[in-house]
Design an enzyme around this catalytic site. Structure first.
Site, PDB file in Angstrom:
ATOM      1  N   HIS A 167     -58.023 -13.300 -38.144  1.00 17.55           N
ATOM      2  CA  HIS A 167     -56.831 -13.273 -37.327  1.00 17.55           C
ATOM      3  C   HIS A 167     -55.719 -12.588 -38.064  1.00 17.55           C
ATOM      4  O   HIS A 167     -55.585 -12.706 -39.259  1.00 17.55           O
ATOM      5  CB  HIS A 167     -56.449 -14.656 -36.821  1.00 17.55           C
ATOM      6  CG  HIS A 167     -56.877 -14.729 -35.399  1.00 17.55           C
ATOM      7  ND1 HIS A 167     -55.998 -14.632 -34.367  1.00 17.55           N
ATOM      8  CD2 HIS A 167     -58.108 -14.733 -34.861  1.00 17.55           C
ATOM      9  CE1 HIS A 167     -56.690 -14.623 -33.235  1.00 17.55           C
ATOM     10  NE2 HIS A 167     -57.962 -14.691 -33.510  1.00 17.55           N
ATOM     11  N   LYS A 595     -49.915 -20.609 -24.316  1.00 17.38           N
ATOM     12  CA  LYS A 595     -48.854 -19.646 -24.011  1.00 17.38           C
ATOM     13  C   LYS A 595     -48.562 -19.635 -22.512  1.00 17.38           C
ATOM     14  O   LYS A 595     -47.463 -19.350 -22.069  1.00 17.38           O
ATOM     15  CB  LYS A 595     -49.317 -18.258 -24.469  1.00 17.38           C
ATOM     16  CG  LYS A 595     -48.215 -17.238 -24.508  1.00 17.38           C
ATOM     17  CD  LYS A 595     -48.733 -15.900 -24.951  1.00 17.38           C
ATOM     18  CE  LYS A 595     -48.777 -14.988 -23.788  1.00 17.38           C
ATOM     19  NZ  LYS A 595     -49.678 -13.924 -23.771  1.00 17.38           N
TER      20      LYS A 595
END
Length: 960
Positions: A167, A595
């Site tokens: 990531h 999100k």
């Protein structure tokens, strides 16, 4: 020593009351800091060192008194610095935070050892203590009355698959990680019991050398890493800790079993721990991951695996020098001995032909030859694309490597040498079973739309219409008729765009390479059964001999809600049920769901979706494995491992678990031997415990309350993030989001689409930006409104919420993690960013959000029954307090640097430069400014900004 004691005293003032006397953290911290400040003085002079100390003191005063004027005072000090000096200051504080992290890791390992000596539980990560494997087995047998045989059976058949992903949040360069690891080792040795004065002096010198080397290394990546770089970085953990850690851990499991009365070892082929990777396979939104990259990464992993085996097999040849053996082995050894013609001069040991009276060595030398060829063939294929070594001279399947080793094992046992067989040979067998020939299995991830494009091109080419426009029923019908048929769908003359060729070439690479290189094929943004069937058809069309298992990934709130129905439709297709043979894997994404709807609703929806998916699978008689795509941060589903596992719904793990281990979390999990051992232990123990002693199912009235809260939370979250027209502009101004892309953290772009609002921003920069300003909005937004709603409706709900907190692991973990984030947050800092960077008319929005923050925190403490944040975890509280002053300095530095970058009219009077350079005292630190010639901002500002970002990320330890 006086100064050391003054730093020591300053740090001790910050310690909460409940921390025990034998706590070594302050000592470690003070020692590293003192050494660093000496180095800073030697390299850059007294003035600069004093500046660092002054900044620290003013920031510490702000932290204790919360006096906002102190932030202005700190701001004035920092903005008056010339560009070179501000780089050195930002670098110093970032470096000090890295040192604080190292002190902490050593401290955790130290407290763990003390705890094992005393035999008591010291709370480590939370109210629920993590256990090692021995404690877990004892608890299952003694407290929960399971029979040792039951425990052994459950353990043998369970699998934890850790999936390493690159990531973009691994903000530390590898050059620095290696130096950090040496600093950590020096620190451990300096505090060991039997150290002589000379040793101490030499270690202290080594410590200073490593601290200085780390400080003198450029922290900033000047080029963006390629997926191959990310993969090499991920694989370096195998070399350094995981490779040796796995057999060591499995020995500990054997010992723990012995202690509950099982006199058998875990079979070497029991798949307790497996490793997979996304590095070089995850192409979702990353155009840099091409079919060539995937091929490279697979060959590289094969080369690394055979290299690791090669380095170990000679040790095994030394060890197995016995001449007694079984008839079966003797026959094989004689046959091999007759067929070996020549000496092998390219080996260092055993290069002459092994004599027949050392039968085990004869067998192993043949294995060594094949490993050597496997490594060389992969190397040649990697560098030039072809190899003169024929494939039959190499190992192509893991069985070919296991078979001769198993033969040796059986023979030793038959001759009464089981003790020897259970030594290095058993370790080696366990490594082969765990790592195979490819070290890790590579998952491929691709967006469902890209498959639709390919099929659309095919149906258009065949003249049967546009696949894209067909309804789901028509798509399924066509896909199934093709899957049941035999004819090839398209020839080489299919018109292809670059994107389509890319998807098809990826399938060709899967077909070309050995099957054991690959794990799952993951479809992101999956919504319907046709998404899965499409991949099955493309695998067949591209001649993939052993098709990869296809795993749909559900992320957005609406997709999670619809997932159980989609899975039921998929399982009701006869062709598909035959294809999967009773096993299916489903991935659930934590980042995008958070999100999209905020943390509370996302967490609850993920919980419910898992329960329902498991139920659907049970109805169809399918064993379902859940693959959890958790980030390192709380906003993306992170948090302490054992708690996360133990808080999953009952029956959802059932002995098989897949979890992503991302970016910066890889370092925290495998950066050092002890950490690596603890990680393997945690996952294994928690998975076993969850399966044999599932957590309580929530009461119906708890569910009803949480359902109601989730609706309110989503409403509140979306009303601000998606419906407040000024929000996007406010977000861009109040955080360093726009500048994030310059950090060169990862190989993939931070946006899915170049223009657009929050929807197109990836989950990682979205969280990263809010973490930088210590406001953590995505984590807590929605909780306050939900609590307020149910308490205003009926005050008795408070009692129910407290009952949920005390009796339901899932709810407790959700609340505890948000509480931890509040402990790391600081609305005063967020207000400073607003004051400097946000336009007059948008400031009321910031004030409204900060009022919401304070109110949410108050309500959360009420529900948890805490007076203060983290009152149940004094150790975590201490660790956070010790680093606050460093982070605050970096925040102030970042906010003012952003002001200078964004506002061309903002001018400050600079003081003369402070920093001296050793080589030429007349030269300022301005040399540092020249490291970044491509910057579009005024000299030094961009580097200062990037250093503050990295420092804050290191300090908060949950970057994106």
């Amino acid at each position: 020593m006086e100064r050391l004691s003054s730093i020591d005293a300053q740090l001790r003032m910050l310690v909460p009351g409940k921390v025990s006397e034998d706590d070594k953290l302050i000592e470690y911290d003070a020692l590293l800091l003192d050494r660093f400040l000496d180095i800073l003085q030697d390299l850059h002079g007294d003035d600069l060192k004093e500046m660092v100390q002054e900044c620290y003191e003013v920031a510490a005063e702000y932290e204790t008194k919360h006096d906002l004027q102190k932030l202005d005072e700190l701001g004035k000090m920092i903005t008056s610095l010339d560009p070179g000096d501000s780089i050195v200051i930002a670098k110093s504080f970032s470096h000090m935070l890295n040192l604080a992290n190292l002190a902490e890791e050593v401290q955790i390992a130290y407290r763990r050892r003390i705890k094992l000596k005393k035999g008591d539980f010291a709370d480590e990560n939370s109210a629920i203590t993590e256990s090692d494997i021995e404690e877990t087995l004892k608890r299952l047998v003694v407290d929960l009355k399971k029979s040792p045989a039951e425990v052994f059976d459950a353990l043998k058949s369970q699998t934890v698959d850790l999936v390493l992903t690159a990531h973009p949040t691994q903000s530390v360069r590898r050059s620095l990680l290696q130096k950090h690891s040496r600093i950590r080792n020096c620190l451990v040795q300096l505090y060991s019991k039997d150290i002589t004065p000379d040793d101490k002096q030499e270690l202290d010198e080594a410590l200073q050398r490593e601290i200085q080397a780390a400080f003198r290394t450029d922290e900033i990546r000047r080029t963006q890493p390629t997926p191959q770089d990310e993969m090499r970085a991920g694989m370096s953990y195998f070399h350094e800790t995981i490779w040796k850690g796995v057999p060591k851990f499995l020995r500990r499991v054997d010992t723990a079993l012995k202690n509950i009365g099982i006199n058998e070892r875990v079979p070497y082929n029991a798949p307790l721990i497996q490793f997979s990777s996304w590095m070089g396979g995850d192409r979702d939104g990353n155009p840099r991951v091409t079919p060539e990259v995937t091929r490279d990464v697979c060959l590289l992993a094969r080369m690394m695996a055979s290299n690791l085996y090669c380095s170990q097999i000679e040790d095994l040849m030394f060890e197995l020098s016995m001449w007694r053996c079984s008839d079966e082995l003797r026959m094989r050894a004689d046959e091999l001995h007759r067929s070996t013609k020549k000496d092998a001069k390219h080996y260092i040991e055993f290069w002459k032909k092994v004599p027949p009276n050392e039968p085990y060595r004869v067998i192993l030398s043949d294995v060594r030859d094949k490993l050597y060829n496997t490594r060389e063939r992969s190397r040649e294929l990697l560098s030039s694309g072809h190899s003169d070594i024929p494939e039959e001279a190499t190992l192509t399947t893991v069985e070919q490597l296991l078979e001769p080793l198993e033969l040796c094992y059986r023979s030793l046992c038959a001759c009464g040498d089981r003790v020897i067989a259970d030594g290095s040979l058993l370790d080696f067998l366990r490594q082969v079973s765990t790592f195979g020939l490819s070290l890790v299995r590579l998952d491929i991830r691709q967006e469902s739309d890209r498959h639709t494009d390919v099929l659309d091109a095919i149906t258009t080419y065949l003249g049967i219409g546009s696949y894209r426009e067909w309804p789901e029923e028509r798509r399924q019908e066509w896909l199934l008729s093709e899957l049941n048929g035999k004819r090839p769908l398209f020839g080489p003359d299919l018109p292809k765009t670059e994107e389509i060729a890319d998807v098809l070439d990826t399938f060709h690479v899967i077909a070309e390479l050995p099957a054991d290189n690959f794990g799952a094929y993951i479809i992101s943004m999956a919504t319907a059964p046709s998404d899965v069937l499409a991949v099955e058809l493309l695998q067949r069309e591209c001649h993939v001999k052993t098709p990869l298992r296809v795993v749909p990934l559900f992320e957005k709130l609406a997709d999670l809600e619809a997932a159980p129905a989609a899975l039921a439709r998929l399982f009701s297709i006869d062709w598909y049920r035959q294809r999967i043979n009773g096993k299916q894997e489903v991935m659930i994404g934590y980042s995008d769901s958070g999100k999209d709807a905020g943390r509370l609703s996302a967490a609850w929806q993920l919980y419910k979706a898992q329960e329902e998916l498991i139920k659907v699978a049970k109805d169809f008689g399918v064993k379902l494995t859940m693959f959890h795509g958790r980030g390192g941060t709380v906003g993306r589903g992170g948090g302490p491992t054992h708690l996360a596992i133990l808080s999953q719904p009952p029956d959802t793990i059932h002995g098989s678990l897949r979890v992503t281990v991302q970016g910066e979390v890889i370092e925290q999990s495998f950066g050092e031997e002890h950490l690596s051992f603890r990680t393997l232990q945690r996952f294994t123990a928690a998975t076993l415990e969850h399966g044999m002693h599932p957590p309580n199912a929530p009461k119906p009235e708890w569910r009803t309350l949480l359902d109601e809260m989730a609706v309110v939370a989503t409403e509140e979250y979306r009303s601000i993030v998606f419906q407040e027209p000024r929000f996007v502009e406010y977000f861009r101004l109040a955080t360093p989001e726009t500048e994030y892309g310059r950090m060169n953290i990862g190989s993939r772009p931070s946006k899915r689409k170049p223009s657009g609002g929050i929807e197109s921003l990836r989950a990682i920069p979205w969280i990263f930006a809010w973490t930088q300003t210590r406001f953590h909005l995505p984590v807590w937004l929605g909780f306050g409104g939900a609590f307020k709603h149910v308490l205003q409706k009926d005050i008795r709900n408070l009692h129910m919420l407290q009952e949920m907190y005390n009796e339901w692991p899932f709810f407790r973990v959700t609340i505890d993690l948000v509480e931890m984030v509040f402990a790391k947050g600081n609305p005063g800092i967020a207000a400073l960013y607003d004051k400097l960077l946000v336009s007059e008319e948008l400031r009321p929005l910031g004030e409204k959000l900060r009022a919401n923050y304070e109110e949410t925190q108050k309500l959360l403490l009420q529900v948890a029954g805490h007076r203060d944040l983290l009152e149940g975890d004094p150790y975590l509280k201490q660790r956070l307090r010790l680093r606050d002053a460093y982070i605050t300095t970096l925040n102030v530095c970042q906010a003012y640097t952003l002001k200078r970058i964004r506002d061309p009219d903002y001018h400050v009077a600079l003081r003369p430069h402070l920093s001296k350079e050793i080589m030429d005292p007349t030269k300022a630190a301005s040399e540092l400014v020249k490291l970044n010639p491509g910057s579009e901002y005024a000299p030094g500002l961009e580097d200062t900004l990037i250093l503050t970002m990295k420092g804050i990320a290191a300090g908060l330890q949950n970057t994106g």
